[in-house]
Design a protein around this motif. Structure first.
Motif, short mmCIF file in Angstrom:
data_model
loop_
_atom_site.label_atom_id
_atom_site.label_comp_id
_atom_site.label_asym_id
_atom_site.label_seq_id
_atom_site.Cartn_x
_atom_site.Cartn_y
_atom_site.Cartn_z
N ARG A 219 0.84 -1.20 0.00
CA ARG A 219 0.00 0.00 0.00
C ARG A 219 0.87 1.25 0.00
O ARG A 219 2.09 1.16 0.11
CB ARG A 219 -0.95 0.01 1.20
N ASP A 220 0.24 2.38 -0.16
CA ASP A 220 0.93 3.66 -0.35
C ASP A 220 1.92 3.95 0.78
O ASP A 220 1.53 4.03 1.94
CB ASP A 220 -0.12 4.78 -0.42
N PRO A 221 3.23 4.11 0.45
CA PRO A 221 4.24 4.35 1.48
C PRO A 221 4.67 5.82 1.56
O PRO A 221 5.78 6.13 1.97
CB PRO A 221 5.41 3.51 0.96
N ILE A 240 7.23 6.11 -7.22
CA ILE A 240 6.19 6.02 -8.24
C ILE A 240 5.15 5.04 -7.71
O ILE A 240 5.36 3.81 -7.71
CB ILE A 240 6.73 5.52 -9.59
N GLY A 241 4.05 5.57 -7.22
CA GLY A 241 3.01 4.73 -6.63
C GLY A 241 3.53 4.03 -5.39
O GLY A 241 3.99 4.67 -4.43
N LYS A 264 10.60 -2.04 9.25
CA LYS A 264 9.96 -1.34 10.37
C LYS A 264 8.68 -0.62 9.96
O LYS A 264 7.87 -0.26 10.80
CB LYS A 264 10.92 -0.32 10.97
N ALA A 265 8.52 -0.39 8.64
CA ALA A 265 7.42 0.45 8.16
C ALA A 265 6.05 -0.17 8.40
O ALA A 265 5.05 0.54 8.50
CB ALA A 265 7.60 0.74 6.66
N ASP A 268 3.93 -4.05 4.66
CA ASP A 268 3.92 -5.30 3.89
C ASP A 268 4.76 -5.16 2.62
O ASP A 268 4.28 -4.75 1.56
CB ASP A 268 2.48 -5.70 3.54
N ILE A 269 6.03 -5.55 2.73
CA ILE A 269 6.97 -5.46 1.60
C ILE A 269 6.63 -6.54 0.56
O ILE A 269 6.58 -7.72 0.87
CB ILE A 269 8.43 -5.64 2.07
N GLN A 270 6.39 -6.12 -0.67
CA GLN A 270 6.16 -7.03 -1.79
C GLN A 270 7.46 -7.41 -2.49
O GLN A 270 7.60 -8.52 -2.99
CB GLN A 270 5.20 -6.38 -2.81
N ARG A 271 8.40 -6.48 -2.49
CA ARG A 271 9.67 -6.72 -3.20
C ARG A 271 10.74 -5.77 -2.67
O ARG A 271 10.48 -4.59 -2.44
CB ARG A 271 9.47 -6.47 -4.70
#
Length: 289
Positions: A219-221, A240-241, A264-265, A268-271
């Motif tokens: 989601r938007d970071p 970018i997005g 830590k963010a 949900d890291i996708q890549r």
């Protein structure tokens, strides 16, 4: 008349069971070098060894597929291989059994009694590989094996070469870098008759790591990105997005820090990827040097 040296003091080795890609632009000397390996041309100086002996005494240990294999169109695939086998001093039951075996191996078992004149480009290349491996060579040399093929024929031959890697040592020349990257264990890059790079593909890829990292979230970071980009670790940072891209000043240290901060963010890291130069980018640099 000025004489041009096609190959200049080239020195390299191919290990037993290895697949080495010889790459380079047109005119780099690849075909000349291959023609010396398969004894079509005789080098003015230097030594070529196979299993420790002069290549001139090891002809029967080499299988060769030229870029444009030529066959008698009036012969069937079986007749072609029988003819080639006899040239290699094979005969009798051994030859007939081997013909059946290699035709199955290259996917031409159903076409064995068909005339070669009716074969497609991909079928001709596969028949060419069949004649090259008929006598179970120690070294298989392929000159631009897929350059003239359509996508389907190219995929058929690439798949076949990958299977042959388990059986014999392979040296093939190509200017299609994607094929070299897909098939080979090691790359030797030629330019103006010289080897300018000779390394395992894994090592080339490792050294090709850049200082650019990309992190993609589910989601938007935006808020996280705005906080991280203020660090003085980056040469540049952009978003970018859901994808954030950073160029680090110190690849290892800053990359590790970024990985920890991304974790830590809670987004949900996708890549998380350290961007590498492609083989094409490395090739273009070497060619332009």
């Amino acid at each position: 008349m000025k004489v041009k040296k096609a190959v200049k003091e080239v020195s390299f080795s191919v290990q037993d069971g290895e697949c080495l890609a010889l790459i380079g632009p047109n005119g780099a000397g690849k075909t000349t070098l291959i023609n010396m390996l398969v004894q079509i041309l005789k080098p003015d100086q230097g030594t070529i060894l196979l299993d420790g002996e002069q290549i001139s005494g090891a002809r029967e240990k080499i299988g060769f597929l030229p870029q444009y294999p030529a066959f008698y169109g009036f012969m069937t695939a079986v007749e072609t291989l029988r003819f080639m086998g006899r040239l290699s001093k094979m005969s009798g039951r051994e030859l007939e059994a081997r013909i059946d075996e290699v035709l199955r191996q290259v996917g031409l078992a159903e076409e064995g009694k068909k005339k070669v004149s009716g074969f497609s480009g991909g079928m001709r290349q596969r028949l060419g590989i069949a004649q090259a491996i008929l006598h179970k060579p120690k070294l298989l040399v392929l000159d631009e094996p897929v350059s003239a093929l359509d996508p389907i024929g190219r995929r058929e031959v690439i798949t076949l070469i990958e299977a042959l890697k388990k059986e014999t040592t392979i040296l093939f020349s190509t200017h299609i870098l994607q094929d070299a990257e897909e098939i080979c264990d090691r790359i030797a890059m030629m330019r103006r008759g010289e080897i300018v790079l000779d390394k395992p593909l894994s090592e080339i890829k490792r050294e090709a790591s850049t200082s650019v990292f990309e992190v993609e979230f589910a989601r938007d970071p935006e808020s996280w990105f705005e906080a991280i980009r203020k660090s003085d670790r980056w040469i540049r940072a952009e978003r970018i997005g859901t994808v954030c891209r950073f160029e680090a000043k110190n690849r290892r240290e800053d990359g590790e820090w970024l990985f920890i901060e991304a974790g830590k963010a809670g987004l949900d890291i996708q890549r998380f990827e350290n961007i590498r130069e492609s083989l094409e980018q490395i090739f273009m640099k070497k060619v332009s040097e």
